[in-house]
Design a protein around this motif. Structure first.
Motif, PDB file in Angstrom:
ATOM      1  N   SER A  33     -10.878   0.311  13.709  1.00  0.00           N
ATOM      2  CA  SER A  33     -10.041  -0.861  13.409  1.00  0.00           C
ATOM      3  C   SER A  33      -9.466  -0.797  12.000  1.00  0.00           C
ATOM      4  CB  SER A  33     -10.852  -2.149  13.569  1.00  0.00           C
ATOM      5  OG  SER A  33     -11.221  -2.332  14.905  1.00  0.00           O
ATOM      6  N   GLN A  34     -10.299  -0.421  11.041  1.00  0.00           N
ATOM      7  CA  GLN A  34      -9.840  -0.304   9.657  1.00  0.00           C
ATOM      8  C   GLN A  34      -8.775   0.787   9.527  1.00  0.00           C
ATOM      9  OE1 GLN A  34     -10.679  -2.180   6.931  1.00  0.00           O
ATOM     10  NE2 GLN A  34     -11.878  -3.508   8.254  1.00  0.00           N
ATOM     11  N   ALA A  35      -8.940   1.879  10.255  1.00  0.00           N
ATOM     12  CA  ALA A  35      -7.958   2.970  10.198  1.00  0.00           C
ATOM     13  C   ALA A  35      -6.606   2.495  10.731  1.00  0.00           C
ATOM     14  CB  ALA A  35      -8.457   4.184  10.987  1.00  0.00           C
ATOM     15  N   TYR A  36      -6.615   1.776  11.843  1.00  0.00           N
ATOM     16  CA  TYR A  36      -5.349   1.285  12.383  1.00  0.00           C
ATOM     17  C   TYR A  36      -4.737   0.195  11.500  1.00  0.00           C
ATOM     18  CZ  TYR A  36      -5.676   4.145  16.526  1.00  0.00           C
ATOM     19  OH  TYR A  36      -5.727   5.216  17.378  1.00  0.00           O
ATOM     20  N   ALA A  37      -5.561  -0.586  10.855  1.00  0.00           N
ATOM     21  CA  ALA A  37      -5.042  -1.572   9.891  1.00  0.00           C
ATOM     22  C   ALA A  37      -4.396  -0.845   8.712  1.00  0.00           C
ATOM     23  CB  ALA A  37      -6.167  -2.490   9.411  1.00  0.00           C
ATOM     24  N   ALA A  38      -5.000   0.276   8.315  1.00  0.00           N
ATOM     25  CA  ALA A  38      -4.433   1.081   7.224  1.00  0.00           C
ATOM     26  C   ALA A  38      -3.075   1.641   7.630  1.00  0.00           C
ATOM     27  CB  ALA A  38      -5.394   2.211   6.854  1.00  0.00           C
ATOM     28  N   LEU A  39      -2.967   2.100   8.849  1.00  0.00           N
ATOM     29  CA  LEU A  39      -1.689   2.625   9.333  1.00  0.00           C
ATOM     30  C   LEU A  39      -0.621   1.538   9.322  1.00  0.00           C
ATOM     31  CD1 LEU A  39       0.024   4.865  10.509  1.00  0.00           C
ATOM     32  CD2 LEU A  39      -0.932   4.306  12.771  1.00  0.00           C
ATOM     33  N   LYS A  40      -0.985   0.342   9.715  1.00  0.00           N
ATOM     34  CA  LYS A  40      -0.040  -0.779   9.695  1.00  0.00           C
ATOM     35  C   LYS A  40       0.444  -1.046   8.267  1.00  0.00           C
ATOM     36  CE  LYS A  40       0.459  -5.550  11.218  1.00  0.00           C
ATOM     37  NZ  LYS A  40      -0.167  -6.686  11.905  1.00  0.00           N
ATOM     38  N   GLN A  41      -0.469  -0.987   7.307  1.00  0.00           N
ATOM     39  CA  GLN A  41      -0.088  -1.179   5.904  1.00  0.00           C
ATOM     40  C   GLN A  41       0.821  -0.050   5.421  1.00  0.00           C
ATOM     41  OE1 GLN A  41      -0.644  -3.858   3.879  1.00  0.00           O
ATOM     42  NE2 GLN A  41      -1.420  -4.785   5.766  1.00  0.00           N
ATOM     43  N   ALA A  42       0.516   1.161   5.830  1.00  0.00           N
ATOM     44  CA  ALA A  42       1.353   2.302   5.429  1.00  0.00           C
ATOM     45  C   ALA A  42       2.762   2.165   5.997  1.00  0.00           C
ATOM     46  CB  ALA A  42       0.714   3.612   5.882  1.00  0.00           C
ATOM     47  N   LYS A  43       2.864   1.723   7.232  1.00  0.00           N
ATOM     48  CA  LYS A  43       4.185   1.503   7.837  1.00  0.00           C
ATOM     49  C   LYS A  43       4.993   0.504   7.038  1.00  0.00           C
ATOM     50  CE  LYS A  43       3.181   2.292  12.722  1.00  0.00           C
ATOM     51  NZ  LYS A  43       3.093   1.616  14.047  1.00  0.00           N
ATOM     52  N   ALA A  44       4.308  -0.481   6.461  1.00  0.00           N
ATOM     53  CA  ALA A  44       4.970  -1.518   5.659  1.00  0.00           C
ATOM     54  C   ALA A  44       5.203  -1.055   4.223  1.00  0.00           C
ATOM     55  CB  ALA A  44       4.139  -2.795   5.678  1.00  0.00           C
ATOM     56  N   GLY A  45       4.739   0.162   3.886  1.00  0.00           N
ATOM     57  CA  GLY A  45       4.926   0.683   2.533  1.00  0.00           C
ATOM     58  C   GLY A  45       3.833   0.288   1.561  1.00  0.00           C
ATOM     59  N   ASN A  46       2.782  -0.340   2.028  1.00  0.00           N
ATOM     60  CA  ASN A  46       1.671  -0.762   1.175  1.00  0.00           C
ATOM     61  C   ASN A  46       0.598   0.332   1.129  1.00  0.00           C
ATOM     62  OD1 ASN A  46       2.962  -3.276   0.920  1.00  0.00           O
ATOM     63  ND2 ASN A  46       1.985  -4.005   2.787  1.00  0.00           N
ATOM     64  N   PHE A  47       0.881   1.394   0.398  1.00  0.00           N
ATOM     65  CA  PHE A  47       0.025   2.576   0.435  1.00  0.00           C
ATOM     66  C   PHE A  47      -1.308   2.384  -0.292  1.00  0.00           C
ATOM     67  CE2 PHE A  47       4.356   4.161   1.069  1.00  0.00           C
ATOM     68  CZ  PHE A  47       4.189   4.656   2.356  1.00  0.00           C
ATOM     69  N   ALA A  48      -1.330   1.575  -1.325  1.00  0.00           N
ATOM     70  CA  ALA A  48      -2.602   1.304  -2.003  1.00  0.00           C
ATOM     71  C   ALA A  48      -3.547   0.549  -1.066  1.00  0.00           C
ATOM     72  CB  ALA A  48      -2.372   0.512  -3.286  1.00  0.00           C
ATOM     73  N   GLN A  49      -3.003  -0.429  -0.361  1.00  0.00           N
ATOM     74  CA  GLN A  49      -3.806  -1.183   0.602  1.00  0.00           C
ATOM     75  C   GLN A  49      -4.248  -0.275   1.747  1.00  0.00           C
ATOM     76  OE1 GLN A  49      -5.071  -4.147   0.289  1.00  0.00           O
ATOM     77  NE2 GLN A  49      -5.987  -4.221   2.311  1.00  0.00           N
ATOM     78  N   ALA A  50      -3.360   0.609   2.171  1.00  0.00           N
ATOM     79  CA  ALA A  50      -3.706   1.552   3.240  1.00  0.00           C
ATOM     80  C   ALA A  50      -4.871   2.436   2.811  1.00  0.00           C
ATOM     81  CB  ALA A  50      -2.497   2.406   3.611  1.00  0.00           C
ATOM     82  N   GLN A  51      -4.838   2.914   1.582  1.00  0.00           N
ATOM     83  CA  GLN A  51      -5.928   3.767   1.103  1.00  0.00           C
ATOM     84  C   GLN A  51      -7.238   2.988   0.988  1.00  0.00           C
ATOM     85  OE1 GLN A  51      -6.040   7.004   1.003  1.00  0.00           O
ATOM     86  NE2 GLN A  51      -3.925   6.977   1.709  1.00  0.00           N
ATOM     87  N   ALA A  52      -7.160   1.735   0.567  1.00  0.00           N
ATOM     88  CA  ALA A  52      -8.366   0.908   0.480  1.00  0.00           C
ATOM     89  C   ALA A  52      -8.977   0.707   1.874  1.00  0.00           C
ATOM     90  CB  ALA A  52      -8.042  -0.440  -0.160  1.00  0.00           C
ATOM     91  N   LEU A  53      -8.131   0.479   2.857  1.00  0.00           N
ATOM     92  CA  LEU A  53      -8.619   0.312   4.226  1.00  0.00           C
ATOM     93  C   LEU A  53      -9.200   1.620   4.774  1.00  0.00           C
ATOM     94  CD1 LEU A  53      -5.771  -1.979   5.532  1.00  0.00           C
ATOM     95  CD2 LEU A  53      -8.217  -2.562   5.526  1.00  0.00           C
ATOM     96  N   MET A  54      -8.594   2.742   4.413  1.00  0.00           N
ATOM     97  CA  MET A  54      -9.132   4.026   4.860  1.00  0.00           C
ATOM     98  C   MET A  54     -10.482   4.304   4.200  1.00  0.00           C
ATOM     99  SD  MET A  54      -7.372   5.275   7.270  1.00  0.00           S
ATOM    100  CE  MET A  54      -7.792   7.008   7.381  1.00  0.00           C
ATOM    101  N   THR A  55     -10.656   3.857   2.977  1.00  0.00           N
ATOM    102  CA  THR A  55     -11.966   3.995   2.323  1.00  0.00           C
ATOM    103  C   THR A  55     -13.000   3.158   3.065  1.00  0.00           C
ATOM    104  OG1 THR A  55     -10.985   4.479   0.174  1.00  0.00           O
ATOM    105  CG2 THR A  55     -13.244   3.624   0.177  1.00  0.00           C
TER     106      THR A  55
END
Length: 115
Positions: A33-55
């Protein structure tokens, strides 16, 4: 004839195994779930948030893997651990979560390159 003490012990072991297996399922599901949430953030251009979710995803996956390792160590290849549908289901969750994380990592990198 069944020994009531053995029945009680078997029921206790089954209950303990189910609790452990549920921990595996919960952590593996959280990782996915966190990985897919990270992908959603990356799609929106929020790469810092995406990396936090991937962590966060990695930490949950590490916990699931720790539980799996414990189960393997306790069994020691002897078949002591009762094989049940829920255990197979848990293993399936873990493997699909691992695959999802790998693919999402690649997709996030692609989104970063595109942006």
């Amino acid at each position: 004839m069944f020994n009531l003490d053995n029945q009680a012990e078997a029921a206790q072991q089954t209950e303990e195994l189910e609790e452990v297996v549920m921990g595996l399922i919960i952590n593996a599901g959280q990782a996915r779930s966190q990985a897919y949430a990270a992908l959603k953030q990356a799609k929106a251009g929020n790469f810092a948030q995406a990396q936090a979710l991937m962590t966060s995803s990695r930490l949950a996956l590490n916990e699931a893997h720790r539980i799996q390792t414990r189960l393997i160590e306790e069994d020691q290849g002897t078949g002591k651990t009762h094989l049940s549908l829920i255990l197979v289901h848990a293993q399936d969750h873990l493997m699909t979560s691992m695959l999802a994380r790998e693919l999402v990592t690649e997709l996030i990198e692609l989104h970063e390159k595109i942006k």
